[in-house]
Structures are given as C-alpha cells and as structure tokens.
Design a protein around this motif. Structure first.
Motif, short mmCIF file in Angstrom:
data_model
loop_
_atom_site.label_atom_id
_atom_site.label_comp_id
_atom_site.label_asym_id
_atom_site.label_seq_id
_atom_site.Cartn_x
_atom_site.Cartn_y
_atom_site.Cartn_z
N GLU A 138 1.12 -1.35 -0.15
CA GLU A 138 -0.06 -0.48 -0.43
C GLU A 138 0.94 1.75 -0.06
OE1 GLU A 138 -2.06 2.27 3.49
OE2 GLU A 138 -3.26 -0.01 3.00
N LEU A 139 1.68 1.44 0.87
CA LEU A 139 2.55 2.43 0.54
C LEU A 139 3.56 2.37 -0.65
CD1 LEU A 139 3.90 2.17 4.67
CD2 LEU A 139 2.77 4.01 3.19
N GLY A 140 3.53 1.21 -1.02
CA GLY A 140 4.27 1.44 -2.62
C GLY A 140 5.81 1.19 -2.32
N LEU A 141 6.27 0.24 -1.21
CA LEU A 141 7.39 -0.63 -1.19
C LEU A 141 7.62 -1.39 -1.02
CD1 LEU A 141 7.62 1.40 3.29
CD2 LEU A 141 8.79 2.29 0.68
N GLU A 142 7.18 -2.30 -1.93
CA GLU A 142 7.59 -4.13 -2.74
C GLU A 142 9.02 -3.88 -3.14
OE1 GLU A 142 3.48 -2.40 -4.55
OE2 GLU A 142 5.10 -1.35 -4.10
N GLU A 143 9.57 -2.93 -3.29
CA GLU A 143 10.68 -3.21 -3.99
C GLU A 143 12.61 -2.36 -3.13
OE1 GLU A 143 12.08 -1.46 -7.55
OE2 GLU A 143 10.00 -1.67 -8.62
N GLN A 144 11.84 -1.96 -1.49
CA GLN A 144 12.51 -1.85 -0.89
C GLN A 144 12.38 -2.48 0.14
OE1 GLN A 144 10.99 0.90 -1.99
NE2 GLN A 144 12.24 2.47 -3.39
N VAL A 145 12.03 -3.44 0.37
CA VAL A 145 11.05 -4.27 1.90
C VAL A 145 11.07 -5.59 2.17
CG1 VAL A 145 9.03 -4.79 3.90
CG2 VAL A 145 9.83 -1.58 3.21
N TYR A 146 12.02 -6.26 2.82
CA TYR A 146 11.94 -7.53 2.88
C TYR A 146 11.56 -8.61 3.82
CZ TYR A 146 14.99 -5.64 -1.63
OH TYR A 146 15.36 -5.12 -2.05
N PHE A 147 10.60 -9.43 3.42
CA PHE A 147 10.48 -9.78 4.82
C PHE A 147 11.19 -11.17 4.85
CE2 PHE A 147 6.97 -6.78 4.26
CZ PHE A 147 6.51 -6.53 5.30
N THR A 148 11.96 -11.76 5.60
CA THR A 148 11.98 -12.81 6.42
C THR A 148 11.98 -13.55 6.77
OG1 THR A 148 14.14 -12.39 4.78
CG2 THR A 148 14.86 -14.43 6.54
N PRO A 149 11.72 -15.12 6.75
CA PRO A 149 11.01 -15.80 8.33
C PRO A 149 11.89 -15.86 9.45
CG PRO A 149 11.06 -16.77 6.57
CD PRO A 149 11.90 -15.82 5.77
N SER A 150 11.51 -16.16 10.74
CA SER A 150 12.73 -16.08 11.49
C SER A 150 13.47 -17.40 11.20
CB SER A 150 12.00 -17.06 13.01
OG SER A 150 10.08 -15.95 12.79
N VAL A 151 14.79 -16.85 11.98
CA VAL A 151 15.97 -17.88 11.65
C VAL A 151 16.22 -17.91 13.41
CG1 VAL A 151 16.37 -16.30 9.78
CG2 VAL A 151 17.48 -16.08 11.86
N PRO A 152 16.99 -19.46 13.72
CA PRO A 152 16.99 -19.93 14.71
C PRO A 152 18.14 -18.27 15.38
CG PRO A 152 17.70 -21.39 13.90
CD PRO A 152 17.48 -20.53 12.75
N HIS A 153 17.55 -18.16 17.04
CA HIS A 153 18.73 -17.38 17.69
C HIS A 153 20.42 -16.81 17.12
CE1 HIS A 153 20.48 -15.30 20.97
NE2 HIS A 153 19.96 -14.69 20.88
N ALA A 154 20.74 -17.53 16.93
CA ALA A 154 22.64 -17.80 16.62
C ALA A 154 22.98 -17.13 15.13
CB ALA A 154 23.34 -18.90 16.89
N GLU A 155 21.31 -17.16 14.38
CA GLU A 155 21.52 -16.94 13.02
C GLU A 155 21.21 -15.00 12.91
OE1 GLU A 155 20.08 -19.09 10.25
OE2 GLU A 155 19.85 -20.98 11.07
N VAL A 156 21.51 -14.54 13.60
CA VAL A 156 21.14 -13.36 14.27
C VAL A 156 21.52 -12.85 14.20
CG1 VAL A 156 20.34 -11.64 15.65
CG2 VAL A 156 18.98 -13.71 15.10
N ARG A 157 22.62 -12.79 14.21
CA ARG A 157 24.62 -11.70 14.23
C ARG A 157 24.35 -12.23 13.06
NH1 ARG A 157 30.06 -13.64 13.37
NH2 ARG A 157 31.13 -11.65 14.83
N GLY A 158 24.78 -12.69 11.68
CA GLY A 158 24.77 -12.95 10.92
C GLY A 158 24.17 -11.44 9.88
#
Length: 386
Positions: free
Chosen positions: A255-275
């Motif tokens: 709706e805000l016209g942000l399809e090309e700038q905003v990415y949705f990524t599923p949850s990851v294991p806690h240790a992978e957040v650092r990456g």
C-alpha cells in the motif's frame, strides 16, 4: 544448589532469553524445569524438563474463569495438577524455586502451599507487568503473594520496578535483573559507514506483534525513503520474523509502495541473527504500547545489535532508556512520532548523528552480559538461603 524453574512453555521461539538464563544456572547447579504445555519427562536444548499439562477442572475452574472475566478474582485450581506438581517438587527437593512470569507464578502458587518455606522468586518481564496490571483481581493476588516472606519478585528493568511501586505493590526488596546477551556470540564487528555510500540497509528483528511497532517502522521508512531518493541515496529495510501481523504488514508495505525496498524474511535460529546484524547498517526496534496496555520489558535484540556494533533507533518505551550511555549508538524517539523516527533514519544515513560504537559495546559487556546476569541472579538466590 538445586534450582526448580516453572514456565508455561520452554520450547517456544519467543522464550529464547528464558532458555539462556536456565542454561546459565544449569552450567553451575542442578536444574529441573516444570512446564504445563507438554507431557511427561523430556530434554529440550539440553535442559531437563517435566511436563504436567494443566487441564481445567470443570467444577473448580469454570466459576474461577468466570470470576476472572468479571475481574473479581484471578486464580487457578486443579487438584490433579496440584498433586502431580507436589510429587515432582518433593522428588527433586529444590533449594530455590524460580517462576518465569507473574502469570505463570499464579498457577504455581495456587497449587503449592510451600510448608518448608523454600525461597520462591517470581521474575516479571513484560505482559505480566503491564497489560495484566489493568486487572484489579490480578493485582490483588500479587499483593497477597508479596505479603509472604518467602516470595521474592525480580524485575527486568528499573522502570518496571518503579511502575510496580506506583500501583502500591511492595516487593520485599528492589531486585533488578537485566536481560542479557551473549557477548561471545555477538562479537564486536562494526561496519564502516560513510555518507557517500549509495545504499543503506535497515533491519528489524522480532515477532510480528503490535508491541514491536512494525507498522510504525513502515510509516517512518516511507518518509525516509522519499527524502533519500530525492538526494540520490537508496535504502532497504529487512524484517526478520513471523507472527499474526505478517500478512497485514506485507499488505501495508505494498500500500505504501515499498515492494522494492522492504523484504520479509522468516524467523531464524537465534544464533543466526548475528549474520543479519553483520550485513546491516542500522538496527530498528520501535516498541510501542499496545491498545490493551502491553509494554515490553528490556528487548534483547537491542543489546545484541549494540554488542555487534550496529547503531540502533528505538523508542522511549519502558526500560529501553536504561540501555543509553554517554556518546553511545542508541537513539530514542517518541512512540508513534513518524516524523521524528524518519528524521533520525535520515540523519544517520547522512552522517549527522555522532556516536561511539565502542562505548555501547563496553556498556553491554559491563551491565548486560551473560556473565553479569548469572552472577547477579545467583547472588539473589544465595542471599535468601543464608
């Protein structure tokens, strides 16, 4: 020392911080965890657990649940659950009992009279010390609990403790136990940012629920992107996480016209957040007070970003201000002030905000590390055992 922990569900992705705490205690002492969302004995993430499902007794809990709905009484009772709970406590023989969340503690204490006066610690974190404070029946039960000399509340921030006093709840002592981050895992690895860069990356990590402020981020990011594009700069935003608001946020982004700038990524294991932190320029955590009064405690995600060396924009919410330090890399905005939030994003990109990443890292090491956390928690235990 034998420590018995009581928590509704040890397996949920949203309680990583609880598992971290339990494993810290387990590294030094004998630990058993009793849960109510699973059955039988089991081991999860190297933690020994016993599941005792809490089934609502028709005759005792139907009227209790109705009274809770009317906010006349807040409590639980199931004789079979109580019998199994007492059996496990007797067999383990704890020196200390630690209930995670005030709401879970109510279930435990409604079924355990504690004739030998084992020290029982109740750790308040977020929902149980915000939204639930709107229930007079819940506050009344807490007052009854706090009157027992063997019950010892712990709060996740000074702000949370002070809000408790404002409600005329009187803990036996002021016990503040900040959440912690693993500074050995989240090592200091700052990126080199320059206003001359052509593209900047923003990151927000967390379950997609109202209190995390994802919609607030989208509204502010849209304003920031409009300005940055006008001066020849690009920006992207990545959300890492899942939850009930995921579809709404995806639709809001379109709706805000942000399809090309905003990415949705599923949850990851806690240790992978650092990456993800290593690949981002700025971290966002705009906690907001929800319509039903829910407030965050002290978000671990902010600590992790500061530990790695990523500047953070957050809100003046609950105990977050306690993560501030002189010349540090944490910048606070008012909740739902979209213009202020967007302006802070822009000023960071343009290099107009001065900060010292190392100062924030040192503050995390000194006040919010796992080493500091476990030392303080064990001091609380030992103080009541002497």
């Amino acid at each position: 020392m034998k420590v018995l922990f009581f928590v509704r569900d040890i397996k949920a992705a949203s309680v990583t911080f609880i598992r971290t705490q339990i494993k810290l205690v387990q590294s030094l002492h004998e630990v058993l965890v009793i849960t109510i969302d699973h059955q039988h004995s089991y081991v999860f993430d190297s933690i020994s657990c016993v599941g005792i499902p809490f089934q609502y007794s028709y005759w005792t809990n139907r009227p209790l649940r109705r009274l809770a709905e009317w906010d006349w009484y807040y409590g639980f009772f199931n004789p079979l659950f109580g019998k199994k709970l007492l059996k496990e406590i007797r067999e383990f023989g704890p020196d200390v009992i630690h209930c995670q969340f005030g709401t879970d503690a109510t279930i435990f204490l409604d079924h355990f009279a504690n004739p030998t006066k084992i020290p029982v610690f109740i750790q308040f974190r977020g929902y149980d010390a915000s939204h639930m404070y709107g229930k007079k029946s819940y506050l009344s039960r807490l007052k009854q609990f706090f009157a027992r000399p063997w019950i010892h509340p712990i709060y996740v921030s000074l702000n949370q403790y002070e809000r408790t006093l404002e409600l005329n709840l009187q803990p036996d002592k002021r016990r503040i136990l900040y959440s912690c981050t693993d500074t050995d895992l989240f090592t200091f690895s700052p990126r080199i940012n320059s206003p001359e860069k052509g593209e900047f990356k923003f990151l927000q990590v967390g379950r997609m629920v109202e209190v995390k402020g994802h919609e607030f981020t989208l509204l502010a990011f849209r304003q920031a992107v409009s300005f940055l594009e006008s001066v020849g700069k690009k920006a992207s935003l990545t959300f890492v996480g899942e939850g009930p608001l995921l579809r709404f946020l995806q639709e809001k982004s379109r709706e805000l016209g942000l399809e090309e700038q905003v990415y949705f990524t599923p949850s990851v294991p806690h240790a992978e957040v650092r990456g993800f932190l290593l690949e981002t320029d700025f971290f966002l955590h705009p906690s907001v007070t929800t319509g039903d009064g829910r407030i965050e405690g002290l978000p671990n995600a902010i600590m992790e970003a500061l530990a790695v060396g990523v500047p953070v924009i957050a809100t003046k919410h609950s105990g977050i201000e306690e993560l501030m330090c002189p010349d540090g890399a944490l910048f606070l905005v008012e909740e739902w002030n979209v213009a202020e939030y967007a302006d802070t994003m822009i000023r960071l990109v343009e290099g107009k905000l001065v900060y010292n990443l190392l100062q924030s890292r040192r503050m995390i090491e000194e006040k919010f590390s796992t080493k500091q956390h476990i030392a303080k928690l064990l001091d609380f235990y030992e103080e009541e055992l002497t």
